[in-house]
Motif scaffolding. Sequence first.
Motif, PDB file in Angstrom:
ATOM      1  N   ALA A 130       0.828  -1.211   0.000  1.00 20.09           N
ATOM      2  CA  ALA A 130       0.000   0.000   0.000  1.00 20.09           C
ATOM      3  C   ALA A 130       0.864   1.264   0.000  1.00 20.09           C
ATOM      4  N   GLU A 131       2.007   1.205   0.706  1.00 20.56           N
ATOM      5  CA  GLU A 131       2.907   2.367   0.738  1.00 20.56           C
ATOM      6  C   GLU A 131       3.462   2.666  -0.657  1.00 20.56           C
ATOM      7  N   LEU A 132       3.863   1.610  -1.373  1.00 23.69           N
ATOM      8  CA  LEU A 132       4.372   1.807  -2.737  1.00 23.69           C
ATOM      9  C   LEU A 132       3.269   2.316  -3.665  1.00 23.69           C
ATOM     10  N   GLU A 133       2.061   1.788  -3.506  1.00 18.51           N
ATOM     11  CA  GLU A 133       0.931   2.236  -4.323  1.00 18.51           C
ATOM     12  C   GLU A 133       0.624   3.711  -4.064  1.00 18.51           C
ATOM     13  N   SER A 134       0.755   4.124  -2.792  1.00 17.54           N
ATOM     14  CA  SER A 134       0.530   5.525  -2.430  1.00 17.54           C
ATOM     15  C   SER A 134       1.591   6.430  -3.075  1.00 17.54           C
ATOM     16  N   LYS A 135       2.839   5.939  -3.087  1.00 19.90           N
ATOM     17  CA  LYS A 135       3.917   6.711  -3.732  1.00 19.90           C
ATOM     18  C   LYS A 135       3.678   6.849  -5.233  1.00 19.90           C
ATOM     19  N   LYS A 192       2.307  10.307  -9.878  1.00 22.31           N
ATOM     20  CA  LYS A 192       1.481  10.656 -11.036  1.00 22.31           C
ATOM     21  C   LYS A 192       0.802  12.011 -10.845  1.00 22.31           C
ATOM     22  N   LYS A 193       0.420  12.298  -9.598  1.00 24.23           N
ATOM     23  CA  LYS A 193      -0.226  13.593  -9.327  1.00 24.23           C
ATOM     24  C   LYS A 193       0.758  14.754  -9.521  1.00 24.23           C
ATOM     25  N   LEU A 194       1.981  14.556  -9.002  1.00 22.84           N
ATOM     26  CA  LEU A 194       3.005  15.588  -9.160  1.00 22.84           C
ATOM     27  C   LEU A 194       3.336  15.803 -10.639  1.00 22.84           C
ATOM     28  N   ALA A 195       3.363  14.706 -11.398  1.00 25.37           N
ATOM     29  CA  ALA A 195       3.662  14.798 -12.828  1.00 25.37           C
ATOM     30  C   ALA A 195       2.613  15.631 -13.553  1.00 25.37           C
ATOM     31  N   ILE A 196       1.337  15.436 -13.178  1.00 24.53           N
ATOM     32  CA  ILE A 196       0.241  16.192 -13.799  1.00 24.53           C
ATOM     33  C   ILE A 196       0.312  17.657 -13.379  1.00 24.53           C
ATOM     34  N   ASP A 197       0.542  17.885 -12.075  1.00 27.33           N
ATOM     35  CA  ASP A 197       0.579  19.262 -11.559  1.00 27.33           C
ATOM     36  C   ASP A 197       1.725  20.075 -12.147  1.00 27.33           C
ATOM     37  N   ASN A 198       2.873  19.394 -12.388  1.00 24.71           N
ATOM     38  CA  ASN A 198       4.063  20.112 -12.848  1.00 24.71           C
ATOM     39  C   ASN A 198       4.384  19.864 -14.319  1.00 24.71           C
ATOM     40  N   ASN A 199       3.478  19.150 -14.987  1.00 27.48           N
ATOM     41  CA  ASN A 199       3.646  18.850 -16.407  1.00 27.48           C
ATOM     42  C   ASN A 199       5.005  18.202 -16.698  1.00 27.48           C
ATOM     43  N   VAL A 200       5.303  17.134 -15.916  1.00 24.28           N
ATOM     44  CA  VAL A 200       6.582  16.420 -16.046  1.00 24.28           C
ATOM     45  C   VAL A 200       6.309  14.990 -16.486  1.00 24.28           C
ATOM     46  N   ALA A 221       7.422   5.672 -13.293  1.00 30.15           N
ATOM     47  CA  ALA A 221       6.126   5.097 -12.898  1.00 30.15           C
ATOM     48  C   ALA A 221       6.031   3.634 -13.313  1.00 30.15           C
ATOM     49  N   SER A 222       6.504   3.333 -14.515  1.00 32.91           N
ATOM     50  CA  SER A 222       6.479   1.945 -15.006  1.00 32.91           C
ATOM     51  C   SER A 222       7.347   1.044 -14.140  1.00 32.91           C
ATOM     52  N   GLN A 223       8.517   1.569 -13.734  1.00 30.09           N
ATOM     53  CA  GLN A 223       9.415   0.797 -12.874  1.00 30.09           C
ATOM     54  C   GLN A 223       8.783   0.536 -11.517  1.00 30.09           C
ATOM     55  N   LEU A 224       8.135   1.581 -10.971  1.00 28.92           N
ATOM     56  CA  LEU A 224       7.484   1.437  -9.663  1.00 28.92           C
ATOM     57  C   LEU A 224       6.314   0.462  -9.751  1.00 28.92           C
ATOM     58  N   GLU A 225       5.559   0.506 -10.831  1.00 35.94           N
ATOM     59  CA  GLU A 225       4.451  -0.438 -11.030  1.00 35.94           C
ATOM     60  C   GLU A 225       4.965  -1.877 -11.094  1.00 35.94           C
ATOM     61  N   ALA A 226       6.104  -2.048 -11.770  1.00 36.78           N
ATOM     62  CA  ALA A 226       6.712  -3.385 -11.854  1.00 36.78           C
ATOM     63  C   ALA A 226       7.160  -3.861 -10.472  1.00 36.78           C
ATOM     64  N   ASN A 227       7.713  -2.926  -9.682  1.00 38.41           N
ATOM     65  CA  ASN A 227       8.144  -3.274  -8.319  1.00 38.41           C
ATOM     66  C   ASN A 227       6.956  -3.673  -7.447  1.00 38.41           C
ATOM     67  N   ILE A 228       5.855  -2.941  -7.619  1.00 39.66           N
ATOM     68  CA  ILE A 228       4.639  -3.244  -6.850  1.00 39.66           C
ATOM     69  C   ILE A 228       4.122  -4.634  -7.211  1.00 39.66           C
ATOM     70  N   GLU A 229       4.085  -4.914  -8.500  1.00 37.13           N
ATOM     71  CA  GLU A 229       3.598  -6.217  -8.961  1.00 37.13           C
ATOM     72  C   GLU A 229       4.484  -7.354  -8.439  1.00 37.13           C
ATOM     73  N   GLN A 230       5.786  -7.138  -8.471  1.00 39.12           N
ATOM     74  CA  GLN A 230       6.728  -8.148  -7.987  1.00 39.12           C
ATOM     75  C   GLN A 230       6.559  -8.373  -6.486  1.00 39.12           C
ATOM     76  N   LEU A 231       6.402  -7.278  -5.742  1.00 42.87           N
ATOM     77  CA  LEU A 231       6.218  -7.390  -4.290  1.00 42.87           C
ATOM     78  C   LEU A 231       4.922  -8.119  -3.957  1.00 42.87           C
ATOM     79  N   LYS A 232       3.879  -7.834  -4.725  1.00 44.49           N
ATOM     80  CA  LYS A 232       2.601  -8.527  -4.529  1.00 44.49           C
ATOM     81  C   LYS A 232       2.762 -10.028  -4.721  1.00 44.49           C
TER      82      LYS A 232
END
Length: 316
Positions: free
Chosen positions: A12-17, A22-30, A36-47
């Motif tokens: 849940a902590e990784l999902e929150s990050k 993604k929110k910061l990316a939208i707010d700052n147009n970055v 994000a893809s790497q973090l999603e892969a890490n979340i999936e692996q941890l699951k």
Amino acid sequence: MRTLLDFEKPIAELESKLVEMKKLAIDNNVDVSVAASQLEANIEQLKKETFTNLTRWQRVQLSRHPERPYTLDYIENICDEFIEIYGDRNVGDDKAMVGGFGKIDGETVMIIGQQKGRNTKQRQLRNFGMPNPEGYRKALRLMKMAEKFGKPIVTLIDTPGAFPGLEAEERGQGEAIARNIRDMFMLKVPVICIIIGEGASGGALGIAIGDRVLMLENTWYSVISPESCSSILWRSWDFKEQAAEALKLTATDMLNNGLVDGIIPEPLGGAHLDYATATQTVKKVILNTISELQKLSPSERINQRVDKFGGMGAYK
């Protein structure tokens, strides 16, 4: 807000990050797509690592997750129509046991199961999923009705046990469960029993004698709960984790010991994370199993049922 078990918190902590990124990316147009893809892969692996290596006690916790789908959730998601039937025609209607005719892709079945509550008021109404004798008598009445009309029976098991109160004993709790077990052996229609949460003792067994007994991946089935086992053997609930290991009560344990016929997979992380996938998987299993059982004659099904349960516990 989601209820988190201890072993779910790192995920849940990784999902929150990920959400924050993604929110910061939208707010700052970055562009953070790579990160994000790497973090999603890490979340999936941890699951995968977490839920593949759960201890028996952790699976017990998962089976009790307050957001896990209950009997009425499965009925709502797999039935096109459902007509609930009430009462045992003797004492009253037990809200801890629900049942009625449902239509699944054109196939009419009798669905019966224990029902828990989501909040305090519902839990009191449903008696925490612990049926009284009238609940088991209602279940048997509905099974006999299904047999009369030649309709398959599906039972959904999720109970910490039959209600142990004095009034339940006065009204014949043991006799009601024993009668259900006896009469379910002789039902002429296909009977499919699925443990969707907790399967404790005679409270579960009272609606669990079937041609096929199946367990969802993160459920348990045992003569006693880990806490009660711990309190008997160690005079304390503090040894519930050791008790769970000793009881060997998970779906894999039950299948290895020949006590159930199959395991129904759940979405990664548990059924509570994806109702749609969990319920549709159960729906598919029910329809396939009914089709398989309908190829047998009533006498063949009854004989196989008797042989299966009669062979349990025997060894050479």
